[in-house]
Design a protein around this motif. Structure first.
Motif, PDB file in Angstrom:
ATOM      1  N   ARG A  31      24.440  71.582  42.110  1.00  0.00           N
ATOM      2  CA  ARG A  31      23.188  71.834  41.388  1.00  0.00           C
ATOM      3  C   ARG A  31      22.812  70.584  40.602  1.00  0.00           C
ATOM      4  O   ARG A  31      23.681  69.938  40.005  1.00  0.00           O
ATOM      5  N   PHE A  32      21.541  70.248  40.582  1.00  0.00           N
ATOM      6  CA  PHE A  32      21.122  69.056  39.854  1.00  0.00           C
ATOM      7  C   PHE A  32      19.822  69.291  39.093  1.00  0.00           C
ATOM      8  O   PHE A  32      18.985  70.106  39.479  1.00  0.00           O
ATOM      9  N   THR A  33      19.691  68.561  37.976  1.00  0.00           N
ATOM     10  CA  THR A  33      18.448  68.499  37.220  1.00  0.00           C
ATOM     11  C   THR A  33      18.208  67.039  36.887  1.00  0.00           C
ATOM     12  O   THR A  33      18.998  66.416  36.171  1.00  0.00           O
ATOM     13  N   LEU A  34      17.138  66.484  37.416  1.00  0.00           N
ATOM     14  CA  LEU A  34      16.798  65.075  37.236  1.00  0.00           C
ATOM     15  C   LEU A  34      15.509  64.964  36.437  1.00  0.00           C
ATOM     16  O   LEU A  34      14.491  65.546  36.813  1.00  0.00           O
ATOM     17  N   THR A  35      15.556  64.212  35.345  1.00  0.00           N
ATOM     18  CA  THR A  35      14.373  63.995  34.517  1.00  0.00           C
ATOM     19  C   THR A  35      13.973  62.532  34.574  1.00  0.00           C
ATOM     20  O   THR A  35      14.808  61.640  34.376  1.00  0.00           O
ATOM     21  N   LEU A  36      12.702  62.288  34.853  1.00  0.00           N
ATOM     22  CA  LEU A  36      12.165  60.934  34.928  1.00  0.00           C
ATOM     23  C   LEU A  36      11.406  60.591  33.653  1.00  0.00           C
ATOM     24  O   LEU A  36      10.933  61.472  32.929  1.00  0.00           O
ATOM     25  N   GLY A  37      11.266  59.290  33.395  1.00  0.00           N
ATOM     26  CA  GLY A  37      10.470  58.831  32.277  1.00  0.00           C
ATOM     27  C   GLY A  37       9.011  58.683  32.696  1.00  0.00           C
ATOM     28  O   GLY A  37       8.655  58.892  33.859  1.00  0.00           O
ATOM     29  N   PRO A  38       8.128  58.309  31.763  1.00  0.00           N
ATOM     30  CA  PRO A  38       6.714  58.097  32.098  1.00  0.00           C
ATOM     31  C   PRO A  38       6.524  57.045  33.182  1.00  0.00           C
ATOM     32  O   PRO A  38       5.516  57.057  33.888  1.00  0.00           O
TER      33      PRO A  38
END
Length: 288
Positions: A215-222
């Motif tokens: 399971r993964f959760t990836l958060t990107l910047g602006p």
């Protein structure tokens, strides 16, 4: 005269409508094309530039969470992607849970420098000969013996990042989903060089490991570059087999300093001992 006035009035109204329409069109914002995180990443691939990261591995079970490992490191880029890395790992707990997993591979902090496919190991369970502080392996693990308990999903690789953003459900700048280790192994050189099998020559993941779901959760910047990645591995994988059936291994990685100057250098040659392709020299275990 009335006809002339009428024609002038009609022309005035037509011109007014045309001006209003043109103003409306000009004021309507142009819809930007969806951002491409993979393109943003490859735009970072400049010689001598890179990114820094920190990740924390935590055991999860019904009784609570136990942080067991922290790593700090950096990736140096070339024109085609990652060309070098420098990673230091240390245990963050000495309780029974952490010792059961990491006692033999991480008795003290471990540092791994990797340039191309050549790895240099120091500390941890490595036992270089007298007068040396590093062991060199020509095709070694990317993060030493502790690498399997760090973040093996490397979103600084375009191929890996593409899999996650393609399979993940997007909410704002966050992608969440699942992916098998077998799928990642096919596209990720980093994953393929994270396991002890690199040293022992036993090959890659087993059939059951390939089927394991992450399971993964990836958060990107602006700027569409990765800022945070959280992965959770079920039991029975090469990463968490020693953890136990009722536990999971969660790894949270934070990325900072995209585009900053990163220089990874090999250790001084007079401090390095060469190791054969399949001859790891370990404390307490000899060659294995």
């Amino acid at each position: 005269m009335k006809r002339v006035i009428a024609r002038v009035a009609m022309a005035t109204v037509t011109a007014s409508v045309a001006v209003t329409a043109s103003v409306f069109v000009a004021a309507t914002p142009v819809q930007a094309a969806p951002a491409d995180p993979v393109k943003a990443l490859t735009g970072q691939f400049t010689t001598g530039k890179g990114v820094r990261f920190t990740d924390v591995a935590t055991l999860l079970d019904f009784a609570g969470n136990t942080s067991i490992l922290k790593r700090t490191g950096s990736f140096q880029f070339g024109k085609a992607g990652i060309v070098a890395s420098d990673i230091t790992a240390k245990r963050t707990s000495d309780d029974a849970e952490a010792l059961a997993v990491l006692s033999w591979i991480l008795p003290k902090p471990e540092r791994t420098i990797r340039i191309g496919t050549t790895s240099y190991y120091s500390g941890g369970a490595w036992a270089p000969p007298k007068g040396k502080t590093w062991i060199k392996h020509p095709r070694g693990m990317n993060a030493g013996l502790s690498g399997s308990y760090g973040q093996i999903v490397n979103v600084a690789e375009p191929s890996t990042l593409k899999v996650l953003v393609t399979r993940g459900k997007r909410t704002g700048r966050t992608y969440s989903g699942t992916v098998s280790l077998g799928t990642l192994e096919k596209v990720s050189p980093w994953l393929r060089s994270a396991d002890l099998s690199v040293l022992t020559g036993t090959g890659g993941l087993s059939k059951s490991e390939k089927a394991t779901v992450v399971r993964f959760t990836l958060t990107l910047g602006p700027d569409q570059l990765p800022r945070k990645l959280v992965t959770v591995y079920p039991p029975g994988t090469h990463v968490s087999a020693a953890v136990g059936e009722d536990r999971r291994l969660s790894i949270e990685t934070d990325y900072t300093g995209w585009g900053s100057r990163v220089t990874v250098k090999a250790p001084p040659a007079n401090k390095v001992a060469n190791m054969g392709k399949r001859e790891p020299t370990l404390r307490g275990g000899g060659r294995g």
